[in-house]
Design a protein around this motif. Structure first.
Motif, PDB file in Angstrom:
ATOM      1  N   UNK A 184     -30.101 -67.632 -37.853  1.00 18.36           N
ATOM      2  CA  UNK A 184     -29.506 -67.383 -39.210  1.00 18.36           C
ATOM      3  C   UNK A 184     -29.539 -66.182 -40.053  1.00 18.36           C
ATOM      4  N   UNK A 185     -29.911 -65.131 -39.346  1.00 15.76           N
ATOM      5  CA  UNK A 185     -30.240 -63.904 -40.133  1.00 15.76           C
ATOM      6  C   UNK A 185     -30.968 -63.638 -40.874  1.00 15.76           C
ATOM      7  N   UNK A 186     -32.265 -64.726 -41.184  1.00 18.27           N
ATOM      8  CA  UNK A 186     -33.184 -64.513 -42.275  1.00 18.27           C
ATOM      9  C   UNK A 186     -34.464 -64.718 -41.305  1.00 18.27           C
ATOM     10  N   UNK A 187     -34.470 -65.768 -40.620  1.00 18.85           N
ATOM     11  CA  UNK A 187     -35.809 -65.982 -39.904  1.00 18.85           C
ATOM     12  C   UNK A 187     -35.867 -65.627 -38.414  1.00 18.85           C
ATOM     13  N   UNK A 188     -36.932 -65.448 -37.934  1.00 16.87           N
ATOM     14  CA  UNK A 188     -37.201 -65.088 -36.553  1.00 16.87           C
ATOM     15  C   UNK A 188     -36.961 -66.134 -35.660  1.00 16.87           C
ATOM     16  N   UNK A 189     -36.326 -65.907 -34.505  1.00 18.54           N
ATOM     17  CA  UNK A 189     -35.987 -66.929 -33.403  1.00 18.54           C
ATOM     18  C   UNK A 189     -37.345 -67.242 -32.528  1.00 18.54           C
ATOM     19  N   UNK A 190     -38.053 -68.165 -32.938  1.00 21.13           N
ATOM     20  CA  UNK A 190     -39.582 -68.349 -32.130  1.00 21.13           C
ATOM     21  C   UNK A 190     -39.423 -69.893 -31.938  1.00 21.13           C
ATOM     22  N   UNK A 191     -38.846 -70.255 -30.868  1.00 13.50           N
ATOM     23  CA  UNK A 191     -39.007 -71.685 -30.479  1.00 13.50           C
ATOM     24  C   UNK A 191     -40.116 -72.325 -29.920  1.00 13.50           C
ATOM     25  N   UNK A 192     -41.043 -71.302 -29.829  1.00 11.33           N
ATOM     26  CA  UNK A 192     -42.508 -72.097 -29.289  1.00 11.33           C
ATOM     27  C   UNK A 192     -43.679 -72.054 -30.676  1.00 11.33           C
ATOM     28  N   UNK A 193     -43.078 -71.398 -31.795  1.00  7.67           N
ATOM     29  CA  UNK A 193     -43.880 -71.159 -32.769  1.00  7.67           C
ATOM     30  C   UNK A 193     -44.265 -72.580 -33.586  1.00  7.67           C
ATOM     31  N   UNK A 194     -45.472 -72.613 -33.808  1.00 10.34           N
ATOM     32  CA  UNK A 194     -46.013 -74.133 -34.455  1.00 10.34           C
ATOM     33  C   UNK A 194     -46.235 -74.040 -36.024  1.00 10.34           C
TER      34      UNK A 194
END
Length: 295
Positions: free
Chosen positions: A71-81
């Protein structure tokens, strides 16, 4: 990279998990990770953070994912909980000599780095990495098509949208499988390259006999195949989207027409993460050495 180097790897898919393991095994540095959940919990030599505030040192290297963000704002972190990680908070951590690595950074993030005086390397700006990544993407895409279709590629009519690196590799590989390949590309140069690979190169607005096409690959990150084009395909034609958002195929129109569209983004991270991690490591070490040598 030495023992005094502080490195923060934040976010990413399976290839970045593999990259962190390689860094822990081979590089003498202080290595922090953020956004991988339990994926790296048992790896010795890593200091896993659950949130940014736990980091007490400014990183000398900041390794971020490909793609950087959705989204241009948040880090892409699919494993982040935990809570979503803001990109600007990561930049706040950096000192003036921090080297930043990421993939597919938008202009806003690049501008933010420039404003702060930070040096940014985008993986996709490196030709060697990009060529390898394109070949791996095409290989995985062909494998995916074979898994999803009940028919062989031999004798199938396959349309490739676009004429870039991924498209060139697709044309070459599909030809080797005995498919009849049509490459629809914007420029005459791209169509010549397609012809040299054994495909039929045509303009995007001159795709003949679309009702006979069995399979479509899209490599263009802007919509070029809308309702008018899709309506001329058979309902059993499989569509595979490889391009980043918004993609070359109109997803809504495909759904309304009852066509099957499979979005297959970031394939190397899913299919060959260890190879992709090795390429990333080589790129990072090369750039770090070049910048260090310049100093």
């Amino acid at each position: 990279m030495n023992k005094r180097t502080t490195l923060l790897a934040a976010g990413g898919d399976e290839r970045f998990v593999c990259l962190c393991r390689l860094l822990a095994e081979k590089q003498p540095c202080t290595l922090y990770t953020l956004g991988f959940g339990e994926r790296l919990a048992a790896v010795p030599g890593l200091r896993n953070l659950s949130q940014i505030s736990e980091l007490r040192q400014q990183p000398d290297l900041l390794i971020l994912p490909l793609p950087l963000s959705s989204d241009g704002v948040h880090l892409r972190a699919p494993f982040h909980d935990g809570n979503p990680v803001l990109l600007r908070y990561l930049l706040d951590l950096c000192h003036r000599d921090t080297l930043i690595f990421c993939g597919r950074a938008d202009e806003a993030f690049r501008a933010d780095c420039r404003q702060r005086g930070l040096m940014l390397t985008d993986y996709l700006d490196d030709e060697t990495f990009t060529v390898k990544n394109a070949a791996a993407t095409a290989e995985a895409a062909v494998t995916l098509a074979c898994e999803l279709r009940p028919r062989t590629l031999l004798g199938s009519r396959v349309l490739v949208l676009g004429g870039g690196r991924i498209a060139k590799n697709l044309c070459r590989m599909l030809q080797a499988y005995g498919a009849r390949v049509i490459c629809a590309a914007r420029s005459s140069e791209q169509r010549v390259w397609a012809a040299l690979a054994g495909a039929e190169g045509v303009p995007l607005d001159d795709i003949r006999e679309p009702e006979r096409i069995d399979l479509v690959f899209s490599t263009i990150p802007r919509t070029v195949f809308g309702e008018a084009e899709l309506s001329r395909l058979r309902r059993d034609c499989l569509l595979i989207e490889l391009a980043s958002m918004p993609g070359g195929i109109d997803e809504r129109a495909a759904g309304q027409l009852g066509l099957r569209l499979v979005k297959a983004l970031s394939l190397p991270g899913r299919t060959v993460p260890e190879s992709a991690a090795q390429w990333l490591l080589e790129l990072i070490l090369q750039k770090e050495a070049e910048i260090g040598g310049a100093d």
